[in-house]
Design a protein around this motif. Sequence first.
Motif, PDB file in Angstrom:
ATOM      1  N   SER A  99       2.965   0.104 -14.237  1.00  0.00           N
ATOM      2  CA  SER A  99       2.713   1.515 -13.927  1.00  0.00           C
ATOM      3  C   SER A  99       4.041   2.255 -13.760  1.00  0.00           C
ATOM      4  O   SER A  99       5.060   1.641 -13.457  1.00  0.00           O
ATOM      5  N   PRO A 100       4.018   3.580 -13.905  1.00  0.00           N
ATOM      6  CA  PRO A 100       5.249   4.352 -13.670  1.00  0.00           C
ATOM      7  C   PRO A 100       5.726   4.210 -12.226  1.00  0.00           C
ATOM      8  O   PRO A 100       4.927   3.969 -11.327  1.00  0.00           O
ATOM      9  N   ASP A 101       7.026   4.368 -12.043  1.00  0.00           N
ATOM     10  CA  ASP A 101       7.589   4.334 -10.696  1.00  0.00           C
ATOM     11  C   ASP A 101       6.963   5.415  -9.825  1.00  0.00           C
ATOM     12  O   ASP A 101       6.560   6.475 -10.306  1.00  0.00           O
ATOM     13  N   TRP A 102       6.898   5.135  -8.537  1.00  0.00           N
ATOM     14  CA  TRP A 102       6.483   6.111  -7.534  1.00  0.00           C
ATOM     15  C   TRP A 102       7.736   6.647  -6.852  1.00  0.00           C
ATOM     16  O   TRP A 102       8.794   6.014  -6.856  1.00  0.00           O
ATOM     17  N   GLY A 103       7.591   7.801  -6.230  1.00  0.00           N
ATOM     18  CA  GLY A 103       8.691   8.383  -5.473  1.00  0.00           C
ATOM     19  C   GLY A 103       8.519   8.138  -3.987  1.00  0.00           C
ATOM     20  O   GLY A 103       7.423   7.848  -3.504  1.00  0.00           O
ATOM     21  N   TRP A 104       9.628   8.237  -3.287  1.00  0.00           N
ATOM     22  CA  TRP A 104       9.637   8.117  -1.833  1.00  0.00           C
ATOM     23  C   TRP A 104      10.545   9.205  -1.323  1.00  0.00           C
ATOM     24  O   TRP A 104      11.681   9.350  -1.767  1.00  0.00           O
ATOM     25  N   ARG A 105      10.033  10.025  -0.411  1.00  0.00           N
ATOM     26  CA  ARG A 105      10.816  11.126   0.130  1.00  0.00           C
ATOM     27  C   ARG A 105      10.910  10.953   1.637  1.00  0.00           C
ATOM     28  O   ARG A 105       9.920  10.628   2.286  1.00  0.00           O
ATOM     29  N   ILE A 106      12.101  11.165   2.163  1.00  0.00           N
ATOM     30  CA  ILE A 106      12.334  11.125   3.608  1.00  0.00           C
ATOM     31  C   ILE A 106      12.889  12.475   4.028  1.00  0.00           C
ATOM     32  O   ILE A 106      13.788  13.010   3.375  1.00  0.00           O
ATOM     33  N   ARG A 119      10.048  11.889   8.835  1.00  0.00           N
ATOM     34  CA  ARG A 119       8.833  11.844   8.005  1.00  0.00           C
ATOM     35  C   ARG A 119       9.137  11.180   6.681  1.00  0.00           C
ATOM     36  O   ARG A 119      10.206  11.381   6.106  1.00  0.00           O
ATOM     37  N   MET A 120       8.146  10.423   6.200  1.00  0.00           N
ATOM     38  CA  MET A 120       8.265   9.774   4.902  1.00  0.00           C
ATOM     39  C   MET A 120       7.017  10.079   4.081  1.00  0.00           C
ATOM     40  O   MET A 120       5.904  10.087   4.611  1.00  0.00           O
ATOM     41  N   PHE A 121       7.217  10.321   2.785  1.00  0.00           N
ATOM     42  CA  PHE A 121       6.146  10.691   1.873  1.00  0.00           C
ATOM     43  C   PHE A 121       6.154   9.784   0.656  1.00  0.00           C
ATOM     44  O   PHE A 121       7.223   9.502   0.096  1.00  0.00           O
ATOM     45  N   ASN A 122       4.983   9.349   0.217  1.00  0.00           N
ATOM     46  CA  ASN A 122       4.826   8.734  -1.092  1.00  0.00           C
ATOM     47  C   ASN A 122       4.671   9.860  -2.096  1.00  0.00           C
ATOM     48  O   ASN A 122       3.995  10.854  -1.816  1.00  0.00           O
ATOM     49  N   VAL A 123       5.305   9.726  -3.253  1.00  0.00           N
ATOM     50  CA  VAL A 123       5.181  10.725  -4.305  1.00  0.00           C
ATOM     51  C   VAL A 123       4.605  10.015  -5.528  1.00  0.00           C
ATOM     52  O   VAL A 123       5.238   9.132  -6.101  1.00  0.00           O
TER      53      VAL A 123
END
Length: 141
Positions: A99-106, A119-123
Amino acid sequence: MIPASHHGHFAGSNRLWFMPGTPAHVSDGALVVTSDRVSVRWAYEGAPKEGELVLGGPAPSCRGDFTDTFHAAAGLVLHGHVQGSAVLLYGTYPAGDGSPDWGWRIVLDWCDPDHFSFRMFNVLPDGIEALAVDLCGARAV
């Protein structure tokens, strides 16, 4: 990078989501903040967890190296910038199975003089974000 006004210990509830729209897993959380490092502690199903975000780079650009004892033992490298009273970081990680890579945002936020927010987010690959971790700590004495 993080101003001296927000160095120290902060404590609050850590909320963790695996899937959007599901109830959060809630535990006590703690943050220890210095100019270039945020250490975080929480628990999942009663088991203690900890992580660390090390910041570097010439402001306003920023690099963040994040490791934890939960899902990021191998570490994540994120890049971003300082914007006002926040650090915004973004990186990707392999989703596996082709699958394509996912993002991670902090996002680190110190706009409130008595609190520090982590805060951390899955993208998702389509750009939709889902809050994964929310720890807003009040200054601990």
